[in-house]
Enzyme design. Sequence first.
Site, short mmCIF file in Angstrom:
data_model
loop_
_atom_site.label_atom_id
_atom_site.label_comp_id
_atom_site.label_asym_id
_atom_site.label_seq_id
_atom_site.Cartn_x
_atom_site.Cartn_y
_atom_site.Cartn_z
N GLY A 159 0.83 -1.20 0.00
CA GLY A 159 0.00 0.00 0.00
C GLY A 159 0.87 1.25 0.00
CB CYS A 160 0.17 4.71 -1.07
SG CYS A 160 -1.45 5.00 -0.32
#
Lengths: 350, 350, 350, 350
Positions: free
Chosen positions: B151-152
């Site tokens: 994920g970011c």
Amino acid sequence: MLKVGIIGAGGYAGATLINLLLRHPEAAIVWLMSEDAHQGKKIADLYPHLTGQLNLACQTLADLDKNLSSIDLVFLALPHGIAINYVPRIIDAGKRVVDLGADYRFADNAVFKKWYGLEHATEKYLKQAVFGLPELYRAEIKKTKLVGNPGCYPTAAILGAAPLVKHGLVELDSLIVDAKSGVSGAGRGVSLKAHFCERNEGLEAYAVTTHRHMGEIEYQISRISGGQINVTFVPHLTPMTRGILATIYAKVKSQKSKVKNEELTQLYKDFYKGEPFVRVFDDKLPNTKFVAGTNYCDIGVQYNEATGQVIVISAIDNLVKGAAGQAVQNMNLLCGFPETTALQQLAVYP
Amino acid sequence: MLKVGIIGAGGYAGATLINLLLRHPEAAIVWLMSEDAHQGKKIADLYPHLTGQLNLACQTLADLDKNLSSIDLVFLALPHGIAINYVPRIIDAGKRVVDLGADYRFADNAVFKKWYGLEHATEKYLKQAVFGLPELYRAEIKKTKLVGNPGCYPTAAILGAAPLVKHGLVELDSLIVDAKSGVSGAGRGVSLKAHFCERNEGLEAYAVTTHRHMGEIEYQISRISGGQINVTFVPHLTPMTRGILATIYAKVKSQKSKVKNEELTQLYKDFYKGEPFVRVFDDKLPNTKFVAGTNYCDIGVQYNEATGQVIVISAIDNLVKGAAGQAVQNMNLLCGFPETTALQQLAVYP
Amino acid sequence: MLKVGIIGAGGYAGATLINLLLRHPEAAIVWLMSEDAHQGKKIADLYPHLTGQLNLACQTLADLDKNLSSIDLVFLALPHGIAINYVPRIIDAGKRVVDLGADYRFADNAVFKKWYGLEHATEKYLKQAVFGLPELYRAEIKKTKLVGNPGCYPTAAILGAAPLVKHGLVELDSLIVDAKSGVSGAGRGVSLKAHFCERNEGLEAYAVTTHRHMGEIEYQISRISGGQINVTFVPHLTPMTRGILATIYAKVKSQKSKVKNEELTQLYKDFYKGEPFVRVFDDKLPNTKFVAGTNYCDIGVQYNEATGQVIVISAIDNLVKGAAGQAVQNMNLLCGFPETTALQQLAVYP
Amino acid sequence: MLKVGIIGAGGYAGATLINLLLRHPEAAIVWLMSEDAHQGKKIADLYPHLTGQLNLACQTLADLDKNLSSIDLVFLALPHGIAINYVPRIIDAGKRVVDLGADYRFADNAVFKKWYGLEHATEKYLKQAVFGLPELYRAEIKKTKLVGNPGCYPTAAILGAAPLVKHGLVELDSLIVDAKSGVSGAGRGVSLKAHFCERNEGLEAYAVTTHRHMGEIEYQISRISGGQINVTFVPHLTPMTRGILATIYAKVKSQKSKVKNEELTQLYKDFYKGEPFVRVFDDKLPNTKFVAGTNYCDIGVQYNEATGQVIVISAIDNLVKGAAGQAVQNMNLLCGFPETTALQQLAVYP
């Protein structure tokens, strides 16, 4: 490898040149020059996004002569009136020049003087200079050693208006260019005008009847039309970093009832056929966001039947097609590289 | 040429994948799939910046099976819980997968269930999945066929915290990640949260104790430390399009008087030595603008002597290193291409 | 009518003072002073939004003495270290002072010197000064003639942390203030830091261990707690004009299992009961947009059970509650006007 | 106290009405209505900036009849075509109406039908309606019970063009309005067009020959001129929340050499003499930032001698003078309150 020097590396156009040239397979940046205050500073300290990419420090223009032998081509990205003092000796040294400033955009010294209040000491170099808009002057650019790279507003305005003017479709004295620019067009220099808090949520016109780019637009449109044209040009500052959107208005000549959107669009498509960096849209309208970071000029054309006005909308990234990208395009032409080399980036979207 | 399919092409991560792959010399996009509403729509109609670049229309997931034979690798950029239904058959067909969603980021199904409320029908594929953070798991990525792309927020948080955690330098229960994200992290879906007028001039925290990426960060930090770690994670929405800046706080263990900025920075430099996409800054601090559009993670480290807190700041572009760029990096590893292929863009600055 | 003079009228805090005072039914602006470069300039030329509202030209500080007799109260909005030279004579002339700078925020000259490198020539006036945070020191403010108006970050941080500290609920050495500010906090002065193109899409931490407001926060938190507290304070610059969002982290003492969100919120509500400018949210989180242009400080409290961290989020408009609004609030208290006079604006939303 | 109901309270115009009316000393908001999805929701949950200010929940239009007796005046802020169904019964109940939508802006049903595709069931009410631009129709507004509040673009365009048109100074078929709007003009409804990431850094024209406000501008300009005028109107969406800047172009009739900037400016000053909400600038140009949050329309006039074009620039806040502020101004006129009541805010600058 073509060896390249950049004068004015500290500004946004200079930084954009660096970005593009670092990914150019046939060119290498040999040295950078910038204003005195930057002397000895590493470019990655001025522009941290370049960390790990280019390990050069800035020299100043005083270092020019001793550095000329090490390069083949010089880019100058300077305020107007300064390049005049350096370009002659660079050309005399047998080097090629792409000047991103205004000094070599006018073949006519009198017009340059009218708008910039300056005179070329000698017209010799001026006469060699070619206006670096490849879509109109590709052949001449290929043959010269000195390119006067177009201004940002003029690039958007001329590419937008040229087909109408060339085809004699509109009343030339009706031409209006309402242009909207991002703040980077004003450069990296500090000023109240460029202050975030003054620009954010702020939209205003400026230099409504006096902007120097009006002179450049009029000069080039006149050249295309073969006449002497005055253009109404109103630039606006808008709360964004990059991009110019020019909305161009022109009244069609008499037979307006026959004009149709589709025909106008086709006329533009024909005019720019094969051009790698002009996209004529059919059913969408240009948006600065679609060209951000790219060398594209996107164009859309519409016709208001009730008023007989053609409305052309053109969008460019002021720092790429409006400055450094077009400069690299010109370098490619000057040097015989494929024209699109190092210029095939897509917009970083969104 | 590697033949690639993209599922979820209509979102921002999908569009960023397209941008990157269009410039990848060893990969070709063969088909695109998106949500049902996009069926039959040309990608250049969804994303006009792609005009003239990619002439493909969107298919839907219903078309997956008949399209599997034409590709070698599939990217999935979907909301969590959907990839589960498609990845097994893609793997079974002998294809490689990089999943940008959350479904294959946890080796432990129970943890996945805790945070996402979902269960993998079969753990078989989960076991093959490698967490696609090359800086930590490069060797494993090279050997697998299924990558769970991080994920970011976790990318920024884990790269920022890993050296501290690995070296046992800080009290693990003191870890705080205060993360600030641009709006594109929420995707292209329309919502009041993403409305320009609600975000412009608006800065707010959200999901203060409940964000799912907290689970991913805790899970990965625990893995690195060998213990069971809870992390305080507070995400913030900020008025910008791209970028994550994570400010990470951790209390050093006892001997704090000896810690120095320079040593901490050196420790980070050693940890990330040779990494092509991590830049540890000496005397500057990261800024989302320096990494915008790039696959870099920039890191700066500072020590507050009076409080014994180490402060690590990491910056990434959430759509590149935080999504599509890292996915391409993983594809490069999976397929034996040079790891930086198609990922060497610099920030479009300013 | 109270007659008021404003010194430092050319900056953003000064302009905000003008906006507020022009709508104050009991105060009249008699003169304005600003930096030398503004001498003789009409305020509506510096701030065109004031066109038709206030027909005063700027004087300079050299004009102070001859102008003292015409006013009852002076606001000073100056960089630190300058007010010291003028406040004594204003007080000696029997006038009241609200100083928006840092010079009179510390009762202890040694602390002031540590953070600002300056010494008060005489402590006499320092001793009269009251820290102008009405929520904590209303009674003292009413009785004094000299108010040291709090800094913007300290206002958000102290209002956010005070209830926790006062109640001894948290480990004081665990206090972390992660603060995010709009660009107007840096003032109207031109600088590369404030350039639109450098800030737009740019988020960065700065002065991570050295910001002077850290000294102010520590000094005031220590006062509240009765001990000597060090606080980790990291300010961030975010791409917006106005607003501060402070995310405050503190570890609860031992008995953490018993803490609940609702109790924490109630504790804050009780602490700020009756306060006209503090809003404690139940089920929403503060957002800078909700307080933009207002004198509110909005607060939300959350508890992360797994880590034992209390997370307090406070939002203010840095130019109103963080500067000019609070200054007017202090003027109201000094002069016996209703405290909310001229301060009841709502956020211009969106 | 005037008792007021607001229909369409959930939108930005509605929220702005609430902000203004909460500070109106002679009016009280009695009830709010909004779309069905908001039924029962507290306004402070839809707009948290109103926390502690207005404790009303939204009703729906189904509740209108039973609520009519409790109020004296109704504001409607609805999409076009809906007010038609409710205004007659409100008027029949003896109440006053200010309709912020388009339904009562045209005295001529055929023109309304042409642009909106709708017909008024009965023209009875249409005939009573007065176009609510006080600068042109103050006397009529004072005498009616039903005001059709002007659109945002038309307000900026008509106030900008009226003096030129009234004085017959320009060729009427040359009128061009190039208008730039903030995103709030599109309302609070979610859409891809309003998505932060699609708008930030994005500037585009839209509805180039078809925007309905073109009909309103043409209709009103025709009324002023006494002829049948077509206007070229091109609206643009710009990356800001609030504000409209209209750049208006018109060719002067024959004797252009005699025209001067100063005379044009004086003509505008005379035309708007005594108007509380129109400011004609001498030597500055309007900027949306100067009018943000205010009821002002700022105007600047320039003459391009070479092309014979007059360039008028007008700026308003689209939600205040372009919607809710003008609506309150109309309410003040309808009800005999001083016209500027509750409308004297200055721009929250910066």
